[in-house]
Design a protein around this motif. Structure first.
Motif, mmCIF file in Angstrom:
data_model
loop_
_atom_site.group_PDB
_atom_site.id
_atom_site.type_symbol
_atom_site.label_atom_id
_atom_site.label_comp_id
_atom_site.label_asym_id
_atom_site.label_seq_id
_atom_site.Cartn_x
_atom_site.Cartn_y
_atom_site.Cartn_z
ATOM 1 N N ASP A 163 -6.395 -34.614 13.005
ATOM 2 C CA ASP A 163 -7.312 -33.478 13.010
ATOM 3 C C ASP A 163 -7.086 -32.619 11.760
ATOM 4 O O ASP A 163 -6.016 -32.629 11.148
ATOM 5 C CB ASP A 163 -7.100 -32.608 14.253
ATOM 6 N N THR A 225 -13.100 -23.051 22.177
ATOM 7 C CA THR A 225 -13.423 -24.426 21.816
ATOM 8 C C THR A 225 -14.933 -24.541 21.676
ATOM 9 O O THR A 225 -15.670 -24.109 22.565
ATOM 10 C CB THR A 225 -12.915 -25.422 22.883
ATOM 11 N N ILE A 244 -13.851 -27.790 17.455
ATOM 12 C CA ILE A 244 -12.879 -26.824 16.944
ATOM 13 C C ILE A 244 -12.227 -26.084 18.106
ATOM 14 O O ILE A 244 -12.906 -25.632 19.032
ATOM 15 C CB ILE A 244 -13.563 -25.828 15.987
ATOM 16 N N GLY A 273 -6.047 -22.948 14.053
ATOM 17 C CA GLY A 273 -7.025 -23.803 14.718
ATOM 18 C C GLY A 273 -6.926 -25.253 14.279
ATOM 19 O O GLY A 273 -6.282 -25.594 13.282
ATOM 20 N N ALA A 275 -9.545 -28.890 14.012
ATOM 21 C CA ALA A 275 -10.919 -29.405 14.029
ATOM 22 C C ALA A 275 -10.845 -30.918 14.185
ATOM 23 O O ALA A 275 -10.360 -31.614 13.285
ATOM 24 C CB ALA A 275 -11.660 -29.031 12.747
#
Length: 724
Positions: A163, A225, A244, A273, A275
């Motif tokens: 990710d 999310t 995300i 975060g 993604a």
């Protein structure tokens, strides 16, 4: 000493080993003895050469070096130790009155010094202090090494993550992003530092994505999310879909790494975060959704989507007081072309037809492939029949020109039935059905034309045509079901075989019995496809029961005259058995006397081929057909089935059972198996047992049932309970 005591001794850490080097043997022995008395392990070196040899031989935690040894002085030994054992601590021992040598030793790395003559307690305190200092330095070095390794591991894990991992500052600018962004989106991480995260988002998702991430209501316990599209670098690359997950960072608890760049990014970070690339999943979902509502060959809406749009159009037409038209299109001569040139050419023809039909449509019209070579067309918001007529003429005209298929020039026409809302029906199903009826009227009067539905059209004819169409679709939609009726040993009540009987689970009329659709299947030549489907399902199911321990279980199937008369009947049947790995010895085919007598020579040859392969032959409804019994000697017959009409005449000792008596007696004389059909009462069963009938079947043992009921019955393998 016990083993536990030994373990405790062995588990204690060894005291540090100290090297003592001096040019005076007496003083060397004193120092070594003093240190040993206080638990240290000591190695003695008399002179500088011996000290260097000891340093070369094994590691030491600490070395006490006399600075004035006769062969090699302490400073030179220190220089050697710095190369051989840089982690070994040095205490300089000096007998000089001045501090010149000691000062030089301290500048070269000695941790402390001792002046001669020395006080033993002072010496021990110095040794303890230096060892403690070394332990602290070593612990610090170990901790620093672990920290560096941990940060390196964390950096490796983050950059190796599948990710994109990112951190944002308070204003939503990127202060860290891992290397995955380069392989997924084409950006180098350093190019994005300081840029707003929204710059990576598709224009349609930028505002929504930024607001969601920076939303103050989001917490680490309740992260946000969402799915967004992110831009790929370069105009040739399509934007990709990401899921995300982001949450705010508490700066008081967030760890700060040692690297300057990482430390700066960590200090500025307020949001963390990830993604995850979900492009493949989104594309798969889109494809599945397309499959659910479109025909993959023509890319047209399928039946389900057409009905959805028609339902919506009806609602709007009813609200606005408008009219709409439903057209049912069936291609003329398509089957001939498909059979002559093959299915691949048939598919190409359908695609070419689709392109021409679409060229005639207005914006808002819906053309769908209903199945096979049938299409439906929705014309919303028309003024009247004249509008639909003009479209129909245009469709007929566009398909009148020849098609070029692989060097062949082919012609295909179209028959069109039209139903106009609300005159020809006010519901979805009525409009489609009435357009279908109108289309069949076109077929009946010569094809290649159009026709509007009217009430004058025969309802019976419409029902028959609808049933024929539904039966064709039933084969495509797998609506046929196989029920089984047990064939039971008359003596032991054990299940010896199962007769496969077809049922049709009609989507609107429910469960239909053979008499309601098999005559139509015979008339329309669909009986072959129906029989093959039934045999395939029965072979698969009964084959499983045979494999599960019922090795002698017999499967009985009825064959239609049309199927038996086909030139490739035997080969097709054997291929099916091979395909489903069904043992030939467990199959019994049932044919009527009329089938045999229609072409005795040809039928005899086919039946012998099957018998030689191990398939059993049964004469169904025996006694109701031809009276001549000559064929029984000429054919490989294994079983006679007494028609249920004769069995029903049995009334205790009633004379009406004389035909049953004669058939059973003849079967015994010819050494044939005998199966009595239609047994419903205990009196009939007792009578047949007295006559020596081998097997019986009928409602006494239960009506034909689906596979799950038969599975429970076979589990008992005894006289079954009478089924409802």
């Amino acid at each position: 000493m016990t083993w536990d005591n030994q373990q405790s001794i062995y588990s204690q850490p060894q005291p540090p080993e100290i090297l003592v080097a001096d040019g005076d043997p007496r003083l060397l022995n004193f120092l070594a003895s003093l240190l040993r008395q206080h638990g240290y392990r000591v190695a003695e070196a008399l002179g500088g050469h011996a000290a260097c040899d000891a340093l070369r031989a094994r590691p030491f935690k600490l070395a006490l070096l006399d600075l004035r040894m006769p062969d090699i002085n302490g400073l030179d030994v220190m220089a050697y130790a710095a190369t051989a054992q840089p982690d070994c601590g040095i205490i300089a021992v000096s007998g000089e009155k001045g501090f010149t040598s000691v000062s030089r030793a301290l500048r070269r790395g000695a941790l402390d010094y001792i002046k001669k003559p020395f006080d033993p307690e002072e010496l021990l305190e110095t040794v303890r202090g230096v060892l403690g200092q070394q332990s602290l330095l070593q612990n610090h070095a170990d901790m620093q090494s672990r920290l560096e390794k941990s940060e390196a591991l964390h950096r490796y894990i983050v950059n190796s993550s599948p990710d994109i991992v990112f951190m944002l500052d308070q204003s939503g600018r990127i202060c860290f992003i891992n290397n995955k962004v380069q392989s997924l989106l084409g950006y180098a991480p350093h190019q994005l530092i300081g840029a707003r995260f929204s710059a990576l988002l598709d224009e349609q998702d930028a505002a929504r994505g930024s607001h969601a991430i920076l939303d103050t209501s989001v917490s680490s316990d309740n992260p946000r999310t969402l799915e967004v599209r992110m831009k790929s670098r370069g105009s040739r690359k399509a934007n990709r879909h990401f899921e995300i997950t982001a949450f705010p960072i508490d700066p008081n608890t967030w760890p700060h790494p040692s690297g300057a760049r990482d430390q700066l990014a960590s200090q500025r970070a307020r949001f963390y975060g990830t993604a995850r690339d979900v492009t493949e999943r989104k594309e798969a979902e889109a494809f599945i959704n397309f499959q659910a509502y479109h025909d993959l060959l023509t890319r047209l809406p399928n039946r389900a989507l057409f009905k959805d749009r028609l339902n919506l159009a009806i609602t709007q037409a009813r609200r606005n007081g408008q009219k709409l038209a439903v057209m049912f299109l069936d291609l003329d001569r398509f089957k001939v072309i498909n059979d002559s040139l093959g299915h691949a050419m048939g598919d190409r023809l359908l695609q070419a037809v689709t392109r021409r039909l679409k060229s005639c449509l207005r914006k808002g019209d819906t053309l769908s492939r209903f199945g096979g070579d049938e299409f439906t067309l929705l014309l919303p918001a028309i003024h009247g029949e004249e509008d639909a007529k003009q479209i129909a003429l245009k469709l007929i005209d566009t398909l009148s020109a020849p098609f070029r298929l692989g060097g062949h020039e082919v012609f295909v026409g179209v028959s069109i039935g039209i139903a106009v809302f609300p005159n020809a029906g006010e519901s979805l199903d009525q409009l489609i059905q009435n357009a279908d009826i109108a289309m069949y009227h076109v077929k009946g009067r010569g094809k290649g034309d159009y026709c509007f539905f009217s009430e004058a059209m025969s309802t019976d004819t419409a029902n028959r045509l609808s049933m024929e169409r539904d039966l064709r679709l039933a084969l495509e939609r797998d609506e046929l079901r196989v029920f089984y009726q047990p064939q039971v040993c008359a003596k032991t009540d054990r299940v010896l075989g199962l007769e496969a009987l077809v049922r049709w689970l009609h989507p609107e009329r429910g469960l239909l019995y053979p008499g309601e659709f098999l005559p139509l299947a015979e008339e329309t030549r669909l009986i072959g496809a129906v029989s093959e489907r039934v045999l395939a399902m029965a072979c698969q199911q009964v084959g499983q029961w045979i494999d599960n321990g019922h090795e002698t279980l017999k499967l009985a199937v009825n064959l239609s005259p049309i199927q038996v008369e086909q030139p490739g009947f035997v080969d097709n049947l054997m291929q099916q058995l091979t395909r489903h790995r069904f043992p030939t010895r467990n199959l019994e085919i049932e044919i009527t006397e009329n089938v045999i007598m229609s072409d005795l020579e040809q039928i005899s040859h086919k039946l012998r081929e099957l018998a030689e392969a191990g398939v059993r032959i049964a004469i169904d409804d025996f006694g109701t057909g031809y009276s001549s019994l000559n064929y029984i000697h000429r054919l490989p017959i294994h079983t006679l089935k007494v028609d249920q009409s004769f069995v029903q005449d049995i009334r205790n000792s009633d004379d009406g059972a004389c035909i049953v008596n004669a058939i059973i007696a003849m079967a015994h004389g010819l050494k044939l198996e005998i199966v009595a059909e239609g047994v419903e009462t205990n009196a009939q069963l007792d009578y047949l047992r007295q006559l020596g009938c081998h097997q019986v079947q009928g409602f006494f043992y239960g009506q034909p049932q689906p596979a799950e009921h038969i599975a429970r019955l076979l589990g008992e393998l005894a006289r079954p309970t009478i089924l409802a």
